[in-house]
Design an enzyme around this catalytic site. Structure first.
Site, mmCIF file in Angstrom:
data_model
loop_
_atom_site.group_PDB
_atom_site.id
_atom_site.type_symbol
_atom_site.label_atom_id
_atom_site.label_comp_id
_atom_site.label_asym_id
_atom_site.label_seq_id
_atom_site.Cartn_x
_atom_site.Cartn_y
_atom_site.Cartn_z
ATOM 1 N N PRO A 2 45.413 42.786 45.084
ATOM 2 C CA PRO A 2 44.739 41.994 44.044
ATOM 3 C C PRO A 2 43.869 40.919 44.688
ATOM 4 C CG PRO A 2 47.087 42.193 43.599
ATOM 5 C CD PRO A 2 46.856 42.730 44.981
ATOM 6 N N GLU A 3 42.647 40.803 44.239
ATOM 7 C CA GLU A 3 41.786 39.739 44.745
ATOM 8 C C GLU A 3 41.863 38.559 43.769
ATOM 9 O OE1 GLU A 3 38.195 41.051 46.646
ATOM 10 O OE2 GLU A 3 38.995 43.046 47.020
ATOM 11 N N LYS A 52 44.706 33.770 46.339
ATOM 12 C CA LYS A 52 45.669 34.828 46.032
ATOM 13 C C LYS A 52 47.074 34.286 45.791
ATOM 14 C CE LYS A 52 42.921 38.070 48.701
ATOM 15 N NZ LYS A 52 42.844 38.912 49.899
ATOM 16 N N ARG A 319 41.249 46.106 58.162
ATOM 17 C CA ARG A 319 40.910 46.430 56.777
ATOM 18 C C ARG A 319 39.588 47.182 56.767
ATOM 19 N NH1 ARG A 319 43.210 43.194 52.879
ATOM 20 N NH2 ARG A 319 42.494 44.829 51.465
#
Ligand SMILES: [Zn+2]
Length: 329
Positions: A2-3, A52, A319
């Site tokens: 989730p951003e 976050k 990433r």
């Protein structure tokens, strides 16, 4: 993962449904049993998100801090109050007036909160995280049966929130919360806008580190993840390997302002909508499908939407990074 926009939406849901009410807190799975016992039965007094991280304040200066990490998610059941501005914005967001008023739901459930629809009160079951499906049927049982590994359950008389798979779930003192906050870079939706921009520009321009890494560094800026990173750098035409200190100040300011714009759209629509100027059917398609609303994210090997060059995929800080080597120099 989730951003930032998701975490803000979750905090707002807690604000609407839990703040001001006593909350029964438990840990059905047991791993959070001690923490749950410390706040069980207390009234929630505040809910906030920074990047976050989410912070829920309870009576007697106790805070519940949650970081969803890669796999965490909240499931809401029971009465779920919908923010009328968000519910209606879902049909109106963006740059044209041809979009009608019906909300458009993402096929992967990205804007699942909105999928509970227009009524201000509804009995529904909503899962809030990035990749999960939106709506499930709710049984008549109350409280709902525990399913799977629920780290924490927060329950009022009307609403149930189950937390699964978080990276962090801890009860903390105000001092401990303050220490976490001090380590976080600015979040466009928290604090003074001018000061936030100043901090971001300074943090980027003092570092000889690739901007693609800096945007993911939560000490530089809060809330950006893989999708927003790739899309922001494409929108700005910046090669992700450019060191922060080599980017002109005005461009860094524009990056910050773009992040602010995108985050607000994300919070309102529940989706990481990163393309501007979509009209009519193109906009509806983009709202409904992730593959139709990003410039480069998840498009490795496909032609760039602007120049036709093959979109590259590489690992940066473990990433996936997507970018166009022609448009981003
Ligand atoms: Zn291109």
């Amino acid at each position: 993962m989730p951003e930032g926009h998701s975490v803000h939406r979750i905090a707002r849901q807690f604000e609407r449904n839990f703040v001001g009410r006593p909350v029964a807190v438990s840990s059905p799975q047991g791993r959070f049993a001690d923490g749950a016992a410390r706040i069980d039965g207390r009234t929630m007094t505040r809910a906030m998100a920074v990047g976050k991280q989410m912070f829920l304040e309870f009576e007697d200066d106790l805070w519940l801090r949650v970081h969803l990490g890669l796999y965490g998610a909240w499931d809401f059941a029971g009465e779920i109050l919908v923010d009328p501005t968000i519910a209606s914005a879902n049909g109106r967001m963006g740059q044209t007036n041809q979009r009608g008023t019906d909300p458009i739901f993402d096929d992967a459930g990205e804007n699942s909160l909105a999928s509970i629809g227009a009524p201000r009160k509804t009995r529904a079951h909503v899962r809030m995280s990035e990749q999960t499906r939106g709506l499930a049927n709710e049984g008549s049982e109350w409280p709902p049966p525990v399913v799977g590994q629920v780290r924490a359950r927060l329950l009022t008389e009307q609403t149930c929130a189950d937390l699964r798979g978080p990276t962090a779930c801890a009860v903390e003192s105000p001092d401990e919360v303050q220490k976490v906050l001090e380590r976080l870079g600015p979040d466009p939706l928290v604090g003074d806008p001018a000061e936030n921009e100043r901090r971001f520009v300074a943090a980027v321009r003092r570092r000889n580190v690739a901007i693609g890494q800096l945007l993911m560094d939560q000490a530089v800026v809060s809330g950006i993840g893989n999708v927003y990173r790739a899309e922001m750098l494409f929108r700005a035409g910046i090669d992700p390997h450019t060191p922060g200190k080599a980017i002109p100040e005005e461009i860094v300011r524009e990056l910050w302002r773009d992040w602010t714009r995108l985050l607000k759209i994300g919070v309102e629509t529940g989706q990481m909508m990163t393309m501007d100027g979509l009209e009519g059917e193109a906009w509806r398609k983009a709202m409904a499908s992730r593959d139709d609303r990003h410039w480069v994210y998840h498009r490795a090997g496909l032609p760039c939407r602007v120049c036709g060059t093959e979109i590259l995929l590489e690992e940066m800080q473990a990433r996936k990074l997507y970018w166009c080597p022609s448009c981003q120099r």
